[in-house]
Design a protein around this motif. Structure first.
Motif, PDB file in Angstrom:
ATOM      1  N   ASP A 146       5.859  -5.524  -5.735  1.00 19.79           N
ATOM      2  CA  ASP A 146       6.520  -4.407  -5.034  1.00 19.79           C
ATOM      3  C   ASP A 146       5.476  -3.513  -4.364  1.00 19.79           C
ATOM      4  OD1 ASP A 146       5.587  -3.803  -7.598  1.00 19.79           O
ATOM      5  OD2 ASP A 146       6.929  -2.081  -7.800  1.00 19.79           O
ATOM      6  N   ASP A 162       4.007  -1.599  -0.586  1.00 21.31           N
ATOM      7  CA  ASP A 162       4.479  -0.967   0.639  1.00 21.31           C
ATOM      8  C   ASP A 162       3.396  -1.085   1.710  1.00 21.31           C
ATOM      9  OD1 ASP A 162       5.546   0.615   2.612  1.00 21.31           O
ATOM     10  OD2 ASP A 162       5.140   2.517   1.584  1.00 21.31           O
ATOM     11  N   SER A 182       3.898   0.013   4.911  1.00 17.51           N
ATOM     12  CA  SER A 182       4.281   0.875   6.030  1.00 17.51           C
ATOM     13  C   SER A 182       3.155   1.804   6.447  1.00 17.51           C
ATOM     14  CB  SER A 182       5.518   1.692   5.665  1.00 17.51           C
ATOM     15  OG  SER A 182       5.245   2.551   4.561  1.00 17.51           O
ATOM     16  N   PRO A 212      -2.500  -1.043  -0.075  1.00 19.61           N
ATOM     17  CA  PRO A 212      -1.327  -0.572  -0.830  1.00 19.61           C
ATOM     18  C   PRO A 212      -1.556  -0.494  -2.335  1.00 19.61           C
ATOM     19  CG  PRO A 212      -0.963  -2.790  -0.006  1.00 19.61           C
ATOM     20  CD  PRO A 212      -2.231  -2.320   0.615  1.00 19.61           C
ATOM     21  N   HIS A 260      -0.091   2.286  -5.191  1.00 20.00           N
ATOM     22  CA  HIS A 260       0.938   1.774  -6.083  1.00 20.00           C
ATOM     23  C   HIS A 260       1.170   2.739  -7.249  1.00 20.00           C
ATOM     24  CE1 HIS A 260       3.217  -0.957  -8.668  1.00 20.00           C
ATOM     25  NE2 HIS A 260       3.426  -1.686  -7.572  1.00 20.00           N
TER      26      HIS A 260
END
Length: 849
Positions: free
Chosen positions: A461, A463, A465, A470, A474
């Motif tokens: 999981d 991201d 963006s 990332p 986290h």
């Protein structure tokens, strides 16, 4: 098996690929007593689809692997995927997908495409570096290296890619730009993890001497990259008594030609001075923006900043040299400081001319000995020392030794060796890579992850963006208890350079137990790789690192082998002309694919509307230039064997292969021609033996084998063409039938589907195995290799006039009589008896009229 008149390539391809898979034909055994043959092509990055470069590379390795099986070897021929790296993260950001899903989908596509080529691969050993089972063992090896003192964490200037937002190794900076993004690389100071490759510099250099089956150009590239330099190290004293700085030079002989001293923008003195000088700070920042690599700075505009300081010349304290900060001196070579000798170094000369500094000649340029040097080209040749006091008249080598001896005697310097090679910075600020297995604790410092907690797996999981890593953002993954004190701590969020992944994959192919990186006993059987095949572009990026990793494992006692690849072959690229249309000044050309273009003898037009397009140079197939040919479309049209045959034909394998429709069509026609010939394996003649054809057949058996062993695939292709011609011209006989059947095995490594189809059609008595994939290479009769006939040149008065073919070893009288009986010779002699006839046995007759 009913034999069709025309070879149905697509049906045969599917049928025999399924048969090989069902029989597990190419699985490797570890307990076999046959001699081993480890054949390996550099594994691909799963970018989405294979290209013709892949087809050529893997076909070459496959031919050798199949041939080795036929000659009685236990063959290891595996395949895997170099699956970590920035392109997957870029795809995640652009498409809104997870890098893992994108990568694994690409692997599925590319695996299916490669299988269509009929590669003799042990797919049971397939691996992907993004699998936790692989990178978890890599983490264990990294911890082993750390325990052995081969891993360090330190703060240093690094190459920073501002687009990919990650660190790059020096080798990944091409012309000052990131090797993936193409962005101008900047200098940045970060805490990084390093592998101590410099501890192996001497043995990596020395080990090149043992690699006599590597291309000389690759060994030279590695030698230059390691960059062993011997010279003088000494300290400059600043005028006024302030602490000076150390200098290293490979040319102490030119010390009387110095006109300035220079330090790197990253030198501690430059940084210290910049704190009180905004102008110098701005200059340093500009240098870091403009370039970082030695290759780029070699041709870049020379830039300098006069610090206002001066140093004393080591041989004359009254001779003061100005100190400049210059952009072409690198901190990671030598000491980050030099003395400039403009007359005998082109970079120094360019700099001196720009800033109007003196230029003193100290090496005689032929008859030119004057102290003041003119012109814009430095003299870097040989000569005697001039204008150099006690060195005058010496050779360059004598002068070097004399300066070093004086420096050591007087205590102001010493002879020393430096290396261009720097420690390998392996930290990368990205998600899609192997997590570095360390934990940062405020109390305990940097703590290794216990091996029983490996693998440290990537969180799913994430991201993408926001640019950057990332893992840093986290919310849960990086927070962990310290293994040492149990307190709150954080994981290392950098991941390993993907070149770490490819530095040991060949070991994991050979042995992949679940509980350790590999079994040393199995490695001892399979390593080194007998034949490694890949592109010249990996001469430094990959091959040097793999050599280091292997030697590091040997040093810590995990394996015995020191060099991973016994033989290296660097294949040429597959090329194609480009098709484009100019879009005006300042706008990039618009490129078209070969499928969009109709090619004629007069040029090319766009198939859609008939408008003209420009035909460009023949260059490496490139997605950006759209000059790619889709392998699937070609396989659909011609079948695997025609594609394989074309990849092996025409060009020597080390050279580029221009793709052409005529070439692939010619390969397809030859497939059909062989199919027709393979239908003539019955003896329809009188049963007589054709000795001449038998000789040609056995010479072909031996010659094709030798060519494949030497990777001279185009030569093997030529011999098979010649043998096919000879068989077609021969009269029906038992020998001709045998030659047709034998030819099936000769082409089997190159055209395996065609060979299997023809083999299956043979009467059972003529087959030695169920499939030709399991058949032995045809045996050679040495007696049929001997030359029983020779061609003898006939000269008249020293000029070549004729030739004749006779039995080898005839006596002189018989050779003389045969030569004189030739109609052409009788005509030239016009009935007159020759004065003398000179016979050179089996070679020459010279008639003196």
């Amino acid at each position: 098996m009913t034999r069709e008149m025309r070879f149905g390539a697509l049906a045969a391809d599917a049928r025999w690929q399924a048969a090989w898979e069902a029989a597990n034909s190419f699985a490797t055994t570890d307990g076999d007593d046959r001699p081993k043959a480890y054949i390996l092509e550099m594994f691909p990055y799963p970018s989405g689809r294979i290209h013709m470069g892949h087809v050529r590379n893997y076909t070459m390795g496959d031919v050798l692997a199949r041939f080795k099986r036929m000659t009685g070897h236990d063959v290891l021929h595996p395949m895997g995927w170099d699956a970590f790296g920035m392109p997957a993260e870029n795809a995640a950001m652009e498409r809104g997908v997870h890098p893992g899903g994108w990568t694994r989908a690409n692997i599925d596509t590319m695996r299916a495409q490669l299988k269509r080529l009929g590669l003799a691969i042990d797919w049971g050993r397939e691996l992907a570096t993004c699998d936790a089972g692989y990178y978890g063992q890599e983490q264990a090896l990294f911890l082993d290296f750390y325990a052995a003192g081969l891993v360090a964490r330190k703060e240093s200037y690094v190459n920073w890619d501002p687009v990919d937002m990650t660190v790059l190794a020096n080798e990944q900076v091409i012309d000052g730009r990131g090797w993936r993004s193409g962005a101008l690389v900047e200098k940045k100071k970060l805490s990084q993890w390093f592998l101590k490759i410099t501890d192996f510099a001497d043995e990596l250099l020395e080990g090149l001497k043992s690699l006599d089956q590597w291309p000389e150009k690759v060994r030279l590239m590695q030698e230059n990259w390691i960059g062993k330099s011997q010279g003088l190290e000494f300290s400059f004293r600043l005028v006024g008594g302030a602490p000076g700085f150390d200098v290293f030079t490979t040319r102490p002989d030119t010390i009387y030609g110095a006109s300035f001293a220079a330090i790197s923008p990253d030198h501690p003195l430059a940084e210290r001075l910049a704190k009180d000088s905004p102008r110098l700070a701005a200059f340093i920042a500009e240098c870091r923006r403009r370039g970082t690599s030695a290759e780029q700075l070699e041709t870049a505009e020379k830039m300098g900043f006069d610090t206002g300081l001066a140093v004393e010349h080591p041989l004359d304290p009254n001779w003061h040299l100005p100190v400049w900060v210059v952009n072409y001196v690198l901190m990671d070579y030598g000491t980050g400081a030099i003395f400039g000798v403009p007359a005998h170094d082109q970079r120094d000369l360019d700099f001196a001319r720009k800033y109007e500094l003196p230029v003193y000649r100290v090496i005689a340029d032929g008859d030119e000995t004057g102290q003041h040097f003119e012109g814009g080209e430095a003299w870097v040749g040989t000569g005697r020392l001039v204008n150099s006091h006690f060195l005058n008249g010496m050779s360059i080598d004598e002068a070097k030794a004399a300066v070093i001896a004086r420096a050591e005697h007087e205590g102001w310097g010493k002879g020393t060796t430096v290396w261009r090679l720097r420690d390998w910075g392996v930290s990368r600020q990205r998600y899609w890579g192997t997590p570095i297995p360390f934990i940062h604790c405020d109390t305990c410092g940097v703590v290794p992850v216990p091996k029983d907690q490996l693998p440290v797996t990537l969180p799913e999981d994430v991201d993408f963006s926001v640019p950057g890593n990332p893992l840093d953002r986290h919310p849960a993954w990086k927070h962990v208890a310290c293994p040492s004190c149990g307190g709150a701590a954080v994981r290392e969020t950098d991941t390993l350079d993907t070149f770490v992944d490819s530095s040991w994959y060949f070991l994991r192919f050979a042995s992949s137990p679940a509980d350790k990186p590999f079994d040393p006993a199995v490695i001892a059987r399979w390593l080194p790789v007998d034949q490694y095949i890949g592109g010249i572009e990996h001469a430094i990026l990959h091959l040097l690192y793999a050599r280091f990793w292997t030697r590091a494992l040997q040093r810590i006692g995990m394996i015995e082998v020191k060099e991973p690849f016994a033989s290296l072959f660097t294949q040429g690229m597959v090329t194609h002309e480009t098709y484009s249309r100019d879009q005006g000044e300042g706008v990039a050309p618009l490129y078209f694919t070969p499928e969009e273009v109709t090619r004629t003898a007069d040029g090319a037009t766009l198939a859609a509307d008939g408008s003209p397009v420009e035909v460009g140079r023949v260059i490496k197939m490139s997605k950006s230039k759209k000059n790619v040919v889709d392998p699937d479309a070609i396989l659909d049209q011609y079948g695997a064997d025609a594609v394989r045959w074309f990849m092996l034909s025409d060009s020597p394998p080390e050279r580029d292969l221009p793709w052409s429709e005529a070439g692939i069509e010619g390969a397809w026609r030859f497939v059909q021609r062989l199919w027709r010939l393979f239908g003539e394996t019955e003896n329809r003649g009188d049963g007589a033996e054709d000795i001449a054809l038998a000789r040609l057949l056995h010479r072909a058996i031996a010659g094709v084998a030798a060519d494949i062993e030497a990777l001279g695939f185009n030569k093997a292709v030529a011999k098979i063409h010649a043998l096919a011609n000879d068989i077609e011209k021969a009269k029906p006989s038992a020998t001709r039938a045998e030659a047709c059947a034998t030819l099936i095995r000769l082409v089997a490594p190159m055209m395996p589907h065609l060979a299997e189809e023809a083999w299956a059609a043979l009467p059972e008595a003529q087959r030695t195995s169920a499939m030709v994939a399991d058949a032995a290479w045809p045996a050679v009769d040495p007696a049929l290799l001997a030359e029983d006939e020779v061609t003898i040149v006939i000269q008249v008065a020293g000029k070549r006039r004729d030739e004749l073919t006779l039995a080898k070893g005839l006596d002189r009288d018989a050779v003389e009589a045969a030569a004189l009986a030739r109609p052409r010779i009788a005509e030239l002699l016009a009935g007159a008896a020759p004065k003398k006839v000179i016979v050179v046995p089996d070679r020459l007759v010279n008639i003196v009229p």
